[in-house]
Scaffold this motif. Structure first.
Motif, PDB file in Angstrom:
ATOM      1  N   THR A 136       0.792  -1.121  -0.144  1.00  0.00           N
ATOM      2  CA  THR A 136       0.146   0.059   0.049  1.00  0.00           C
ATOM      3  C   THR A 136       0.809   1.213   0.041  1.00  0.00           C
ATOM      4  O   THR A 136       1.729   1.506   1.055  1.00  0.00           O
ATOM      5  CB  THR A 136      -0.919   0.037   1.058  1.00  0.00           C
ATOM      6  N   LYS A 137       0.681   2.160  -0.998  1.00  0.00           N
ATOM      7  CA  LYS A 137       1.566   3.330  -1.057  1.00  0.00           C
ATOM      8  C   LYS A 137       0.727   4.437  -0.321  1.00  0.00           C
ATOM      9  O   LYS A 137      -0.586   4.593  -0.337  1.00  0.00           O
ATOM     10  CB  LYS A 137       1.830   3.810  -2.433  1.00  0.00           C
ATOM     11  N   ASN A 138       1.419   4.923   0.449  1.00  0.00           N
ATOM     12  CA  ASN A 138       0.787   6.227   1.329  1.00  0.00           C
ATOM     13  C   ASN A 138       1.277   7.548   1.099  1.00  0.00           C
ATOM     14  O   ASN A 138       1.619   8.161   2.072  1.00  0.00           O
ATOM     15  CB  ASN A 138       1.019   5.874   2.890  1.00  0.00           C
ATOM     16  N   GLY A 139       1.724   7.840  -0.165  1.00  0.00           N
ATOM     17  CA  GLY A 139       2.496   9.107  -0.444  1.00  0.00           C
ATOM     18  C   GLY A 139       1.450   9.948  -1.214  1.00  0.00           C
ATOM     19  O   GLY A 139       0.639   9.504  -1.851  1.00  0.00           O
ATOM     20  N   THR A 140       1.813  11.233  -1.082  1.00  0.00           N
ATOM     21  CA  THR A 140       1.263  12.436  -1.797  1.00  0.00           C
ATOM     22  C   THR A 140       2.252  13.339  -2.649  1.00  0.00           C
ATOM     23  O   THR A 140       3.087  13.580  -1.751  1.00  0.00           O
ATOM     24  CB  THR A 140       0.107  13.386  -1.164  1.00  0.00           C
ATOM     25  N   ASP A 167       5.877  18.215   8.857  1.00  0.00           N
ATOM     26  CA  ASP A 167       7.051  17.416   8.065  1.00  0.00           C
ATOM     27  C   ASP A 167       6.769  17.208   6.369  1.00  0.00           C
ATOM     28  O   ASP A 167       7.271  16.019   6.054  1.00  0.00           O
ATOM     29  CB  ASP A 167       7.440  16.155   8.626  1.00  0.00           C
ATOM     30  N   VAL A 168       6.070  18.210   5.715  1.00  0.00           N
ATOM     31  CA  VAL A 168       6.012  18.050   4.379  1.00  0.00           C
ATOM     32  C   VAL A 168       7.553  18.356   3.897  1.00  0.00           C
ATOM     33  O   VAL A 168       8.039  19.308   4.216  1.00  0.00           O
ATOM     34  CB  VAL A 168       4.929  19.196   3.870  1.00  0.00           C
ATOM     35  N   ALA A 204      -1.666  19.919   0.381  1.00  0.00           N
ATOM     36  CA  ALA A 204      -0.465  19.179   1.222  1.00  0.00           C
ATOM     37  C   ALA A 204      -0.586  19.113   2.712  1.00  0.00           C
ATOM     38  O   ALA A 204      -0.411  17.859   3.379  1.00  0.00           O
ATOM     39  CB  ALA A 204       0.972  20.161   0.851  1.00  0.00           C
ATOM     40  N   THR A 205      -0.985  20.057   3.449  1.00  0.00           N
ATOM     41  CA  THR A 205      -1.286  20.032   4.917  1.00  0.00           C
ATOM     42  C   THR A 205      -2.373  19.007   5.131  1.00  0.00           C
ATOM     43  O   THR A 205      -1.882  18.517   6.151  1.00  0.00           O
ATOM     44  CB  THR A 205      -1.292  21.294   5.567  1.00  0.00           C
ATOM     45  N   GLY A 206      -3.388  19.167   4.384  1.00  0.00           N
ATOM     46  CA  GLY A 206      -4.385  18.147   4.704  1.00  0.00           C
ATOM     47  C   GLY A 206      -3.930  16.776   4.411  1.00  0.00           C
ATOM     48  O   GLY A 206      -4.291  16.089   5.291  1.00  0.00           O
ATOM     49  N   ALA A 207      -3.073  16.349   3.644  1.00  0.00           N
ATOM     50  CA  ALA A 207      -2.599  15.197   3.240  1.00  0.00           C
ATOM     51  C   ALA A 207      -1.800  14.687   4.527  1.00  0.00           C
ATOM     52  O   ALA A 207      -1.799  13.766   5.019  1.00  0.00           O
ATOM     53  CB  ALA A 207      -1.942  15.146   2.081  1.00  0.00           C
ATOM     54  N   ALA A 208      -1.094  15.728   4.716  1.00  0.00           N
ATOM     55  CA  ALA A 208       0.015  15.146   5.891  1.00  0.00           C
ATOM     56  C   ALA A 208      -0.834  15.182   7.333  1.00  0.00           C
ATOM     57  O   ALA A 208      -0.532  14.305   8.166  1.00  0.00           O
ATOM     58  CB  ALA A 208       1.011  16.507   6.054  1.00  0.00           C
ATOM     59  N   ALA A 209      -1.792  15.872   7.422  1.00  0.00           N
ATOM     60  CA  ALA A 209      -2.586  15.724   8.700  1.00  0.00           C
ATOM     61  C   ALA A 209      -3.389  14.504   8.540  1.00  0.00           C
ATOM     62  O   ALA A 209      -3.741  13.599   9.688  1.00  0.00           O
ATOM     63  CB  ALA A 209      -3.765  16.922   8.805  1.00  0.00           C
ATOM     64  N   MET A 210      -3.524  13.845   7.548  1.00  0.00           N
ATOM     65  CA  MET A 210      -4.181  12.549   7.506  1.00  0.00           C
ATOM     66  C   MET A 210      -2.987  11.287   7.520  1.00  0.00           C
ATOM     67  O   MET A 210      -3.557  10.204   7.304  1.00  0.00           O
ATOM     68  CB  MET A 210      -4.806  12.389   6.158  1.00  0.00           C
ATOM     69  N   GLY A 211      -1.916  11.945   7.936  1.00  0.00           N
ATOM     70  CA  GLY A 211      -0.823  10.777   7.884  1.00  0.00           C
ATOM     71  C   GLY A 211       0.060  10.253   6.448  1.00  0.00           C
ATOM     72  O   GLY A 211       0.547   9.354   6.668  1.00  0.00           O
ATOM     73  N   LYS A 212      -0.318  11.033   5.656  1.00  0.00           N
ATOM     74  CA  LYS A 212       0.245  10.755   4.338  1.00  0.00           C
ATOM     75  C   LYS A 212       1.976  11.335   4.295  1.00  0.00           C
ATOM     76  O   LYS A 212       1.842  12.226   5.067  1.00  0.00           O
ATOM     77  CB  LYS A 212      -0.481  11.378   2.993  1.00  0.00           C
TER      78      LYS A 212
END
Length: 161
Positions: A4-8, A116-117, A27-35
Motif C-alpha cells: 500500500t502506497k501512502n504518499g502524496t 514534515d511536508v 499538502a497540509t491536509g494530506a500530511a494531517a491524514m498521515g500521508k
C-alpha cells in the motif's frame, strides 16, 4: 500481499497566489491524514519559496540578476491567476482569508514544515532562473527531477499545480 502506497506528491509549477494556497491546503491536509507529502517546486513555483528581501548578487550574471529583480520574492508578493487588478486582487483575497479565519500562505508554509511536508526546490530550475539557495527559505531539500520521480513512484496521489 500487495504493498500500500501512502504518499502524496505534487509538482508546484505555478507561482500564482491562489494556486500556491491550494497546493499548501492539499499538502497540509494530506500530511494531517498521515500521508508522506513531497512538494517539488519548479520554475515559477520557486517564487513561493523565495525570501522577501534577499537577492544574491556578486556571483550572478546580468541575466540572473534581472530575473531575480523581476520575479516576485516570496508568498507576500505573489499575484493572483485571475482578477489580479494591478495588485488589488491579492489584497482583497488576503483580506477575505483573514475575515474567514483562513491561514495566510506564509502561515500555511510554516504549518507544512511543522507537519514534515518535504519541500524540494528543483536545482535545474534554480540554475535556469538564477536563484541561489540563500535566496530561498530555510528547511528545503534541493534535488532534480529524478528525485521527484522516485517519490512519485512511491505515492498513490500525484498532482501538478
Amino acid at each position: 500481499m500487495e504493498e500500500t502506497k501512502n504518499g502524496t506528491t505534487m509538482v508546484v509549477f505555478d507561482g500564482d497566489l491562489d494556486k500556491a494556497i491550494a497546493s499548501f491546503i492539499i499538502a497540509t491536509g494530506a500530511a494531517a491524514m498521515g500521508k508522506n507529502v513531497t512538494m517539488f517546486f519548479t520554475f515559477w513555483g520557486l517564487n513561493v519559496l523565495r525570501k522577501d528581501n534577499v537577492i544574491s548578487g556578486s556571483d550572478k550574471t546580468m541575466m540572473e540578476k534581472m530575473f531575480g529583480k523581476m520575479m516576485p520574492r516570496g508568498p507576500e508578493k505573489l499575484a493572483l491567476s485571475k482578477m489580479n487588478f494591478g495588485g488589488m486582487g491579492p489584497k482583497m483575497m488576503k483580506k477575505m482569508m483573514k475575515n474567514h479565519n483562513v491561514s495566510s500562505l506564509k502561515e500555511m508554509i510554516e504549518m507544512a514544515q511543522d507537519l514534515d511536508v518535504k519541500m524540494v526546490a528543483c536545482t535545474m530550475s534554480m540554475d535556469v532562473m538564477g536563484l541561489k539557495e540563500e535566496e530561498l527559505i530555510d528547511g528545503l531539500d534541493y534535488a532534480g527531477v529524478a528525485s521527484y520521480l522516485a517519490e512519485a513512484e512511491e505515492s498513490n496521489i500525484n498532482l501538478f499545480i
